[in-house]
Design an enzyme around this catalytic site. Structure first.
Site, PDB file in Angstrom:
ATOM      1  N   LYS A  87       1.912 -15.968 -10.081  1.00  0.00           N
ATOM      2  CA  LYS A  87       2.980 -16.401 -10.972  1.00  0.00           C
ATOM      3  C   LYS A  87       3.526 -15.241 -11.801  1.00  0.00           C
ATOM      4  O   LYS A  87       4.660 -15.306 -12.287  1.00  0.00           O
ATOM      5  CB  LYS A  87       2.465 -17.497 -11.905  1.00  0.00           C
ATOM      6  CG  LYS A  87       2.153 -18.827 -11.234  1.00  0.00           C
ATOM      7  CD  LYS A  87       3.415 -19.613 -10.962  1.00  0.00           C
ATOM      8  CE  LYS A  87       3.088 -21.040 -10.519  1.00  0.00           C
ATOM      9  NZ  LYS A  87       4.299 -21.854 -10.348  1.00  0.00           N
ATOM     10  N   ASP A 135       1.747 -25.691 -16.037  1.00  0.00           N
ATOM     11  CA  ASP A 135       0.319 -26.007 -15.993  1.00  0.00           C
ATOM     12  C   ASP A 135      -0.508 -24.816 -16.453  1.00  0.00           C
ATOM     13  O   ASP A 135      -1.729 -24.908 -16.524  1.00  0.00           O
ATOM     14  CB  ASP A 135      -0.097 -26.381 -14.564  1.00  0.00           C
ATOM     15  CG  ASP A 135       0.501 -27.715 -14.135  1.00  0.00           C
ATOM     16  OD1 ASP A 135       0.202 -28.725 -14.779  1.00  0.00           O
ATOM     17  OD2 ASP A 135       1.276 -27.717 -13.168  1.00  0.00           O
TER      18      ASP A 135
END
Length: 402
Positions: A87, A135
């Site tokens: 990410k 998340d």
């Protein structure tokens, strides 16, 4: 029961949906939607960032022998920029591109990304705010990108996001706000707050009217595949890749297709059966939404809505979709941590989903044959995260944790 027997339990595989056959070169229609140039620009920029290094592509020889296939290649994203996951590539890159566009609208049309990173425009960018729902890992990347650019950052997390992941985002200066409900509810809350306050949403989930930034996030993710193109001695024949909203999987599929052409690997999408929007999209042949009734241990994959940007690539480029249960995650993490696969690796809960899928398929002779897995197969797995929450990781892996 030995670890091997536990890992190879065929009941780990929940559902399988065949979805056509891929062949030929990267289609013109996809080139128009997600051009090769976007991936090339991403690797050129991100490889210039301080601390950049290609992440390892390990050969798990012992595991390949055990499964009766030619090779298992594991792309380990744990070292990525010190953020612990892939990410780091997408959110931060999209923030930088957004900052450049914002500066252009303010009269600084010649602002270079290197100048933005140097802090040259920090005095102006402090009035810009980026936001996202997460998340954990995506928010950490957005927060890091905001810190690099010098802009403000507000992150929304849902009820199940761990305190450790919250603190990791706050370490980059983000204002992290927790809401009740699941990821999709936090995303809607983020969108409402952004509209009310004039903030810029940086998400890898796309929806009508919001396509450009998720496409930029995906472009950042292609760096992993660009590295694989240079690291793998031969083109993989198969790729088991995990999907949440689909952006990560689509980025891998597109870039490997662009690079390998007709030799692009057969892709099998793996997702939790608790959040299976990809397999439902394959069944409906359109982006689908599924309700999240229970949060999966694979927190980064707890997404119920397929990305509109990702779906055209997945629809054209993926042949098969499977779902897996929660019980396969811990054994896969411990297998990697033990070194019994051939290399000792720190694999996080979401990062091992592709491995869980491969193990389940390998234990199902009929499906293994259907997918063409055998002695000549070279399987690519993307270990998308390491121990992004060390406490959760230690709880699952136990004494094997480094």
């Amino acid at each position: 029961m030995t670890m091997e027997r536990e890992l190879l339990a065929p009941e780990l595989l929940r559902q399988h949906a065949a979805h056509g056959t891929v062949g030929g070169t990267y289609p013109r229609a996809l080139e128009a939607e997600f051009p090769t140039g976007m991936a090339e620009a991403a690797i050129a920029e991100i490889s210039s960032w301080p601390g950049y290094a290609p992440t390892p592509l390990y050969s798990l020889g012992k595991l390949a022998d055990q499964l009766g296939i030619g090779a298992v290649l594991y792309k380990d994203e744990e070292p990525r920029f010190g953020l612990g996951s892939f990410k780091a590539l997408g959110g931060a890159y999209a923030v930088m591109l957004l900052a450049r566009k914002w500066l252009a609208e303010k009269g600084h049309g010649n602002a270079a990304l290197a100048d933005i990173r140097s802090g040259k425009f920090a005095g102006i960018l402090k009035d810009m705010t980026v936001t996202c729902a997460t998340d954990g890992n995506h928010g950490r990347s957005v927060a890091w990108g905001a810190e690099m650019a010098g802009c403000a950052c507000v992150i929304f997390i849902h009820a199940e996001v761990s305190q450790g992941r919250k603190l990791a985002m706050e370490a980059f200066g983000a204002d992290v706000r927790r809401i009740d409900g699941d990821y999709d509810l936090s995303l809607k809350h983020c969108e409402n707050e952004a509209q009310a306050n004039g903030w810029f949403v940086v998400s890898d989930a796309s929806y009508p009217g919001y396509l450009d930034i998720p496409r930029d996030v995906m472009a950042g993710y292609t760096v992993m595949a660009s590295e694989v193109l240079g690291q793998a001695e031969e083109a993989p024949t198969h790729m088991f890749v995990q999907a949440g909203v689909g952006g990560f999987a689509a980025a891998m599929v597109a870039r490997l297709w662009q690079g390998y052409g007709e030799k692009a690997p057969r892709t099998i999408i793996v997702e939790p059966d608790l959040a299976a929007c990809a397999i439902e999209s394959a069944r409906q042949d359109k982006p689908a939404i599924v309700p999240i009734h229970e949060e999966t241990l694979m927190a980064g994959l707890s997404c119920g809505e397929m990305s509109l940007v990702a779906w055209p690539i997945l629809s054209a480029g993926c042949t098969d979709y499977i779902t897996v249960g929660e019980e396969g995650v811990g054994p896969a993490m411990r297998l990697l941590a033990s070194g019994e696969a051939g290399v000792k690796i720190t694999g996080g809960e979401s990062g091992v989903a592709g491995l869980v899928g491969l193990l389940a398929v390998a234990a199902n002779p009929a499906l293994k044959e259907q997918l063409g897995l055998g002695p000549d197969s070279r399987v690519l797995l993307i270990g998308s995260e390491g121990a992004t929450d060390p406490e959760i990781y230690k709880t699952i892996v136990g004494d094997l944790a480094a």
